[in-house]
Design a protein around this motif. Structure first.
Motif, mmCIF file in Angstrom:
data_model
loop_
_atom_site.group_PDB
_atom_site.id
_atom_site.type_symbol
_atom_site.label_atom_id
_atom_site.label_comp_id
_atom_site.label_asym_id
_atom_site.label_seq_id
_atom_site.Cartn_x
_atom_site.Cartn_y
_atom_site.Cartn_z
ATOM 1 N N VAL A 154 0.844 -1.194 0.000
ATOM 2 C CA VAL A 154 0.000 0.000 0.000
ATOM 3 C C VAL A 154 0.878 1.242 0.000
ATOM 4 C CG1 VAL A 154 -1.665 1.331 1.329
ATOM 5 C CG2 VAL A 154 -1.953 -1.131 1.088
ATOM 6 N N LEU A 155 1.971 1.210 0.785
ATOM 7 C CA LEU A 155 2.881 2.352 0.860
ATOM 8 C C LEU A 155 3.498 2.634 -0.512
ATOM 9 C CD1 LEU A 155 3.852 4.158 3.208
ATOM 10 C CD2 LEU A 155 5.989 2.876 3.130
ATOM 11 N N SER A 191 1.723 -0.018 -11.961
ATOM 12 C CA SER A 191 2.180 -0.205 -10.581
ATOM 13 C C SER A 191 1.243 -1.122 -9.829
ATOM 14 C CB SER A 191 2.250 1.110 -9.830
ATOM 15 O OG SER A 191 2.815 2.079 -10.604
ATOM 16 N N VAL A 192 -0.063 -0.921 -10.013
ATOM 17 C CA VAL A 192 -1.022 -1.786 -9.324
ATOM 18 C C VAL A 192 -0.784 -3.234 -9.740
ATOM 19 C CG1 VAL A 192 -3.455 -2.387 -9.135
ATOM 20 C CG2 VAL A 192 -2.757 0.000 -9.020
ATOM 21 N N MET A 193 -0.550 -3.450 -11.062
ATOM 22 C CA MET A 193 -0.284 -4.815 -11.540
ATOM 23 C C MET A 193 0.982 -5.375 -10.909
ATOM 24 S SD MET A 193 -1.048 -4.898 -15.570
ATOM 25 C CE MET A 193 -2.623 -4.532 -16.266
ATOM 26 N N PHE A 194 2.075 -4.590 -10.960
ATOM 27 C CA PHE A 194 3.369 -5.066 -10.448
ATOM 28 C C PHE A 194 3.297 -5.380 -8.967
ATOM 29 C CE2 PHE A 194 7.103 -4.198 -13.321
ATOM 30 C CZ PHE A 194 6.349 -4.392 -14.444
ATOM 31 N N VAL A 195 2.781 -4.426 -8.201
ATOM 32 C CA VAL A 195 2.739 -4.599 -6.754
ATOM 33 C C VAL A 195 1.825 -5.772 -6.410
ATOM 34 C CG1 VAL A 195 2.016 -3.502 -4.618
ATOM 35 C CG2 VAL A 195 3.341 -2.219 -6.275
ATOM 36 N N GLY A 196 0.697 -5.868 -7.119
ATOM 37 C CA GLY A 196 -0.222 -6.972 -6.882
ATOM 38 C C GLY A 196 0.424 -8.318 -7.151
ATOM 39 N N VAL A 201 12.039 -0.473 -4.130
ATOM 40 C CA VAL A 201 10.850 -0.089 -4.894
ATOM 41 C C VAL A 201 11.199 0.070 -6.367
ATOM 42 C CG1 VAL A 201 9.149 1.728 -5.278
ATOM 43 C CG2 VAL A 201 9.658 0.968 -2.961
ATOM 44 N N GLN A 202 12.358 0.746 -6.614
ATOM 45 C CA GLN A 202 12.732 0.959 -8.014
ATOM 46 C C GLN A 202 13.022 -0.367 -8.714
ATOM 47 O OE1 GLN A 202 15.373 4.202 -8.840
ATOM 48 N NE2 GLN A 202 15.920 3.320 -10.814
#
Lengths: 320, 318
Positions: A13-14, A297-302, B148-149
């Protein structure tokens, strides 16, 4: 266990909040939206009124919060170049990219596992060595050169396959598919191979090294001693134990497939979100760039989160 | 073999630096590896021809006065049917000599590659040293940002930085600034590897006695990091720099090919391939083929050189 899951979810989430901040900063500071929307003929009153309307006179973090709320509700702003809602444009383009990613993922996984097993079982054979050498060269070729090479061989010289576009698509209302028409299916072949080749070699090498590792184990020798056929040993006993790392690597590579689709889509003029993003960069269409950034980003993080949680589910040693 | 015995004779005397370099383990392993020698040779040849491009190139592709549109689309090593001029690798649609454009394109590709890796190195080494030596919250923040990167493919990060930087630059300067923006984008997308390795090595070096001694005589943290720790963490950095160079060259070519890199006024190899792709269907294969082959030779030889260097500097693999 619960602690670990909670921490990972919080971290994700962060990361998304930070990406949202970057996207918002792009909106707010790269080019002045008031300047862009009003044009030459304007008064100070016009500027004030529009600033009020767009909420640009509110404190930074309130604006950021409102931006996030709108993004979650699916309001991603209006494209500077096309003058239409960004969410609508992306919804139109997304099926093309997802179908391409799906087919190339399938290609990478299927052929990667088959070739991996083959090169592990026949490790000193001529064909296996040839495949390994070819895969090394393939990995060092830039993706776009592979695409051009395939176009040259199969479209220009042999005139077998189309070199651009999706062919005929069937509109299902909320989704357009190329799977249902012959020209749509044929159009998928070259882009899917171009996009999946790198992942294919990666999976092949992984399966090969895992297979070689497993084939050395005692339980394989025992299975052979029991007189089981070569096929049963290789496929029933050995293959099963090589697949756990393959699943996780495939999961993580799914993200890169979607990202590298940008290159493949440009080479083949495939009407997906990647091509949309490249055009947005060329014409400095900030809302589209920001939306693509958030989407990916949502796809990657998910995907990362799912793979991490899957690890815990598969491997009991990680649960403590 | 002869110089080895020569050197044993001269063992007591001071030897020149060149002889010492020739005798080093690294040079020995280089002389023993044909792959390293060939790729080293190709890399050196390409770098030299890029540096001396203005002297080697038979034509100046950026001077419109020397171009003749009638020379357009001349096939390699054939006489043009209107002017009778002949070009070793042919000409493009505007009559520019392909060989000359490749030499100048190589110059831009290599310049962007080296500059981007240098930028990534400076950022990565600085942040890695600071994270490893100071530790605490500073370290956590730096390494979190790096994590993160790393979640995103670096080519995507580079595209995004390029897009934002392009948005900030005023339109009239965009083409002029494109090369610098490209360097910034690739450099910023690639620092994480350096930071991670330098931080790891710094953590190891920090606990050694020489660092404690330096601290005891009152040297400042900056001096300890730069003068004492940095020289001891450089060999893994060298390996990553070589591999990064290959990646940066490919990244530059990819971005320029996609039309978000070097502009047509200052074409790199990627831009040339982008231009050449347009003539693929009309049969003028040489406009695409020769730049592509040059890029391939460059990327492959730098890559192989990096692989060799990694094996040679890592004693565990011997």
């Amino acid at each position: 266990m619960l602690n670990y899951i909670l921490r990972r979810v919080l971290q994700s989430v962060l990361v998304l909040l930070v990406v949202g901040l970057v996207a918002f900063a792009m909106f707010r500071f790269v080019g002045d939206p008031v300047e862009t929307m009003l044009g030459q003929e304007r008064t100070v009153g016009d500027i004030e009124r529009l600033r009020e309307q767009l909420g640009l006179n509110k404190p930074f973090f309130i604006q950021y919060w409102e931006f996030l709320v709108r993004a979650v509700q699916g309001d991603l702003g209006i494209s500077y170049r096309q003058g239409r809602p960004v969410a609508e444009i992306i919804a139109e383009r997304l099926p093309a990219t997802l179908e391409l990613a799906f087919v190339s993922g399938l290609f990478a996984l299927g052929l990667g596992i088959i070739l991996g097993i083959f090169t592990a079982i026949r490790r000193d054979g001529f064909a296996a060595n040839a495949i390994m050498t070819l895969s090394l060269i393939g990995v060092s070729l830039p993706t776009f050169l592979i695409g051009i090479l395939l176009i040259y061989v199969f479209s220009v010289e042999l005139s077998l396959l189309p070199s651009f576009g999706r062919g005929d698509v069937v509109d299902l209302g909320w989704w357009t598919t190329g799977f249902l028409t012959p020209s749509g299916l044929v159009a998928l072949i070259l882009p899917a191979i171009t996009l999946g080749l790198y992942q294919m070699t990666l999976i092949m090498r992984l399966v090969r090294s895992e297979m070689l590792e497993v084939l050395r184990q005692d339980y394989i020798r025992f299975a052979r001693a029991r007189g089981l056929s070569q096929k049963a040993v290789n496929f029933r006993h050995a293959l099963k134990n090589t697949l756990v790392p393959v699943i996780t690597v495939t999961g993580l590579q799914l993200g890169s497939i979607i990202a590298f689709a940008i290159i493949t889509e440009t080479v083949f003029q495939w009407p997906g979100v990647g091509l949309l993003f490249i055009n947005a960069i060329q014409f400095v269409d900030i809302p589209v760039m920001a939306a693509y950034l958030m989407l990916i980003s949502v796809m990657f993080v998910g995907i990362n989160l799912a793979v991490d949680l899957l690890y815990v589910a598969i491997d009991p040693r990680l649960r403590n | 073999m002869t110089d080895l015995s020569d050197n044993t004779v001269q063992a007591g005397r001071a030897r020149s630096r060149l002889a010492m370099a020739w005798d080093s383990d690294l040079a020995y392993s280089f002389r023993r590896s044909p792959v390293a020698m060939i790729s080293g040779l190709v890399t050196a040849l390409l770098i030299l021809s890029a540096v001396f491009a203005p002297l080697i190139a038979p034509h100046d592709p950026f001077n419109p006065g020397t171009l003749n549109l009638m020379n357009g689309f001349t096939p390699p090593s054939e006489a043009n049917m209107f002017t009778g001029d002949s070009f070793w690798l042919g000409t493009d649609d505007q009559g520019r000599d392909v060989f000359s454009t490749i030499l100048f394109g190589l110059r831009i590709s290599l310049f962007v590659g080296f500059a981007a890796v240098a930028l990534a190195m400076v950022i990565g080494i600085t942040l890695g040293l600071v994270a490893g030596y100071i530790g605490g919250l500073t370290e956590t923040v730096i390494m979190r940002v790096a994590d993160v990167q790393l979640t995103f493919p670096s080519i995507l990060v580079a595209m995004l930085i390029f897009g934002i930087a392009k948005g900030i630059t005023p339109p009239e300067y965009r083409d002029q600034m494109a090369i610098w923006v490209l360097i910034l984008a690739i450099g910023l997308s690639d620092w994480v590897q350096f930071a991670r390795v330098v931080r790891g090595a710094t953590l190891v070096e920090k606990s050694k006695e020489y660092v404690a001694a330096a601290r005891l005589i009152g040297r400042s943290p900056v001096a300890i990091m730069l003068r004492h720790i940095l020289p001891n963490v450089l060999s893994p950095v060298l390996v990553i720099a070589t591999i990064s160079l290959a990646l940066a060259i490919i990244a530059e070519a990819t971005l320029s090919f996609l039309g978000v890199g070097a502009p047509p006024t200052e074409p790199s190899l990627g831009t040339l391939i982008r231009i050449g792709q347009g003539f693929l269907f009309s049969g003028e294969w040489w406009i695409l083929f020769f730049p592509a082959m040059t890029l391939l030779a460059l990327a492959l030889s730098v890559n192989l050189l990096g692989d060799w260097l990694r094996d040679a500097l890592n004693p565990r693999l011997r």
